[in-house]
Design a protein around this motif. Structure first.
Motif, PDB file in Angstrom:
ATOM      1  N   SER A 153       0.790  -1.169  -0.013  1.00  0.00           N
ATOM      2  CA  SER A 153       0.143  -0.044  -0.077  1.00  0.00           C
ATOM      3  C   SER A 153       1.166   1.304   0.043  1.00  0.00           C
ATOM      4  CB  SER A 153      -0.985   0.264   1.309  1.00  0.00           C
ATOM      5  OG  SER A 153      -0.148  -0.009   2.360  1.00  0.00           O
ATOM      6  N   ARG A 154       0.329   2.516  -0.423  1.00  0.00           N
ATOM      7  CA  ARG A 154       1.096   3.544  -0.412  1.00  0.00           C
ATOM      8  C   ARG A 154       0.296   4.582   0.292  1.00  0.00           C
ATOM      9  NH1 ARG A 154       2.737   4.508  -6.467  1.00  0.00           N
ATOM     10  NH2 ARG A 154       3.654   6.678  -5.540  1.00  0.00           N
ATOM     11  N   ASP A 155       0.843   5.687   0.890  1.00  0.00           N
ATOM     12  CA  ASP A 155       0.330   6.942   1.669  1.00  0.00           C
ATOM     13  C   ASP A 155       1.113   8.140   1.117  1.00  0.00           C
ATOM     14  OD1 ASP A 155      -0.616   8.820   3.237  1.00  0.00           O
ATOM     15  OD2 ASP A 155      -0.521   7.485   5.003  1.00  0.00           O
ATOM     16  N   TYR A 156       0.151   8.949   0.385  1.00  0.00           N
ATOM     17  CA  TYR A 156       0.554  10.154  -0.421  1.00  0.00           C
ATOM     18  C   TYR A 156       1.172  11.024   0.609  1.00  0.00           C
ATOM     19  CZ  TYR A 156       0.255   8.458  -5.274  1.00  0.00           C
ATOM     20  OH  TYR A 156       0.439   7.379  -6.509  1.00  0.00           O
ATOM     21  N   ALA A 157       0.005  10.929   1.565  1.00  0.00           N
ATOM     22  CA  ALA A 157       0.351  12.078   2.712  1.00  0.00           C
ATOM     23  C   ALA A 157       1.713  12.146   3.594  1.00  0.00           C
ATOM     24  CB  ALA A 157      -0.642  12.155   3.720  1.00  0.00           C
ATOM     25  N   LYS A 158       2.222  10.769   3.397  1.00  0.00           N
ATOM     26  CA  LYS A 158       3.452  10.540   4.370  1.00  0.00           C
ATOM     27  C   LYS A 158       4.526  10.042   3.146  1.00  0.00           C
ATOM     28  CE  LYS A 158       1.161   8.865   8.427  1.00  0.00           C
ATOM     29  NZ  LYS A 158       0.966   7.861   9.355  1.00  0.00           N
ATOM     30  N   ASN A 159       4.158  10.007   2.010  1.00  0.00           N
ATOM     31  CA  ASN A 159       5.312   9.780   1.024  1.00  0.00           C
ATOM     32  C   ASN A 159       5.788   8.219   1.215  1.00  0.00           C
ATOM     33  OD1 ASN A 159       4.827  11.987  -0.556  1.00  0.00           O
ATOM     34  ND2 ASN A 159       6.473  13.199   0.676  1.00  0.00           N
ATOM     35  N   THR A 160       5.181   7.420   1.659  1.00  0.00           N
ATOM     36  CA  THR A 160       5.600   6.285   2.089  1.00  0.00           C
ATOM     37  C   THR A 160       4.769   5.057   1.563  1.00  0.00           C
ATOM     38  OG1 THR A 160       6.335   7.114   4.225  1.00  0.00           O
ATOM     39  CG2 THR A 160       6.016   4.776   4.180  1.00  0.00           C
ATOM     40  N   VAL A 161       5.568   3.923   1.228  1.00  0.00           N
ATOM     41  CA  VAL A 161       4.880   2.855   0.771  1.00  0.00           C
ATOM     42  C   VAL A 161       5.137   1.675   1.862  1.00  0.00           C
ATOM     43  CG1 VAL A 161       7.010   2.065  -0.393  1.00  0.00           C
ATOM     44  CG2 VAL A 161       4.829   1.064  -1.178  1.00  0.00           C
ATOM     45  N   TYR A 162       4.312   0.811   2.028  1.00  0.00           N
ATOM     46  CA  TYR A 162       4.276  -0.263   2.951  1.00  0.00           C
ATOM     47  C   TYR A 162       4.308  -1.588   2.469  1.00  0.00           C
ATOM     48  CZ  TYR A 162       2.981   3.820   5.910  1.00  0.00           C
ATOM     49  OH  TYR A 162       2.970   5.028   6.660  1.00  0.00           O
ATOM     50  N   LEU A 163       4.772  -2.607   3.071  1.00  0.00           N
ATOM     51  CA  LEU A 163       4.494  -4.069   2.725  1.00  0.00           C
ATOM     52  C   LEU A 163       4.088  -4.680   4.107  1.00  0.00           C
ATOM     53  CD1 LEU A 163       4.647  -6.056   0.297  1.00  0.00           C
ATOM     54  CD2 LEU A 163       6.835  -6.733   1.345  1.00  0.00           C
ATOM     55  N   GLN A 164       3.003  -4.992   4.012  1.00  0.00           N
ATOM     56  CA  GLN A 164       2.371  -5.960   5.421  1.00  0.00           C
ATOM     57  C   GLN A 164       2.627  -7.370   5.038  1.00  0.00           C
ATOM     58  OE1 GLN A 164       1.050  -4.929   8.217  1.00  0.00           O
ATOM     59  NE2 GLN A 164       1.147  -7.106   8.860  1.00  0.00           N
ATOM     60  N   MET A 165       3.195  -7.951   5.641  1.00  0.00           N
ATOM     61  CA  MET A 165       3.538  -9.518   5.402  1.00  0.00           C
ATOM     62  C   MET A 165       3.109 -10.159   6.432  1.00  0.00           C
ATOM     63  SD  MET A 165       7.605  -9.056   4.162  1.00  0.00           S
ATOM     64  CE  MET A 165       8.256  -8.623   5.946  1.00  0.00           C
ATOM     65  N   ASN A 166       2.061 -11.479   6.311  1.00  0.00           N
ATOM     66  CA  ASN A 166       1.454 -12.002   7.310  1.00  0.00           C
ATOM     67  C   ASN A 166       2.095 -13.685   6.900  1.00  0.00           C
ATOM     68  OD1 ASN A 166       0.272  -9.844   8.488  1.00  0.00           O
ATOM     69  ND2 ASN A 166      -1.671  -9.930   6.975  1.00  0.00           N
ATOM     70  N   SER A 167       1.643 -14.301   7.824  1.00  0.00           N
ATOM     71  CA  SER A 167       1.782 -15.748   7.653  1.00  0.00           C
ATOM     72  C   SER A 167       3.308 -16.202   6.961  1.00  0.00           C
ATOM     73  CB  SER A 167       0.827 -16.392   6.629  1.00  0.00           C
ATOM     74  OG  SER A 167      -0.660 -16.150   7.138  1.00  0.00           O
ATOM     75  N   LEU A 168       4.171 -15.504   7.629  1.00  0.00           N
ATOM     76  CA  LEU A 168       5.574 -15.647   7.279  1.00  0.00           C
ATOM     77  C   LEU A 168       6.088 -16.932   7.222  1.00  0.00           C
ATOM     78  CD1 LEU A 168       6.997 -12.353   8.601  1.00  0.00           C
ATOM     79  CD2 LEU A 168       7.046 -12.930   6.113  1.00  0.00           C
ATOM     80  N   LYS A 169       6.851 -17.221   6.255  1.00  0.00           N
ATOM     81  CA  LYS A 169       7.570 -18.675   6.027  1.00  0.00           C
ATOM     82  C   LYS A 169       9.165 -18.353   6.043  1.00  0.00           C
ATOM     83  CE  LYS A 169       3.719 -20.021   3.115  1.00  0.00           C
ATOM     84  NZ  LYS A 169       3.324 -20.602   1.558  1.00  0.00           N
ATOM     85  N   SER A 170       9.637 -19.472   6.144  1.00  0.00           N
ATOM     86  CA  SER A 170      11.436 -19.508   6.225  1.00  0.00           C
ATOM     87  C   SER A 170      11.967 -19.073   4.871  1.00  0.00           C
ATOM     88  CB  SER A 170      12.070 -20.844   6.560  1.00  0.00           C
ATOM     89  OG  SER A 170      11.298 -21.839   5.761  1.00  0.00           O
ATOM     90  N   GLU A 171      10.957 -19.364   3.643  1.00  0.00           N
ATOM     91  CA  GLU A 171      11.534 -19.065   2.383  1.00  0.00           C
ATOM     92  C   GLU A 171      11.276 -17.565   2.103  1.00  0.00           C
ATOM     93  OE1 GLU A 171       9.469 -21.700   3.339  1.00  0.00           O
ATOM     94  OE2 GLU A 171       7.766 -21.768   1.812  1.00  0.00           O
TER      95      GLU A 171
END
Length: 115
Positions: free
Chosen positions: A70-88
């Motif tokens: 996702s991206r937030d134009y007010a904060k000039n920031t892009v996010y990556l939400q990572m769930n159910s993480l795996k070793s790979e």
């Protein structure tokens, strides 16, 4: 000087979650398609997720349903939400700002998924 500053990496157990953030210069952020790439030891750097200026998203098959960009134009920031993480998923994650006239990269943040 263009800067992409990443944060949010770390060590997490399998099944856990992390959120990566990438703050960019305003003029670059607003005109760029933004993406997250990752590179594991001995492997090439691959696209994980991307979001266009208009908000369209694309994901690698290996992360679909688990990661959200996702991206937030007010904060000039892009996010990556990572769930159910795996070793790979263990890798260095890089933020990218892409335009026909440029390609900028962050310094990378380490994500380690291990028990």
């Amino acid at each position: 000087q263009v800067q992409l500053v990443e944060s949010g990496g770390g060590l997490v157990q399998p099944g856990g979650s992390l959120r990566l953030s990438c703050a960019a210069s305003g003029s670059i952020f607003s005109r760029s398609n933004m993406g997250w790439y990752r590179q594991a030891p001995g492997k090439q750097r691959d696209l994980v997720a991307a979001v266009t200026r208009g908000g369209s998203t694309d994901y690698a098959d290996s992360v679909k349903g688990r990661f959200t960009i996702s991206r937030d134009y007010a904060k000039n920031t892009v996010y990556l939400q990572m769930n159910s993480l795996k070793s790979e998923d263990t890798a260095v994650y890089y933020c990218n700002a892409h335009h026909v006239a440029w390609d900028y990269w962050g310094q990378g943040t380490q994500v380690t998924v291990s028990s």
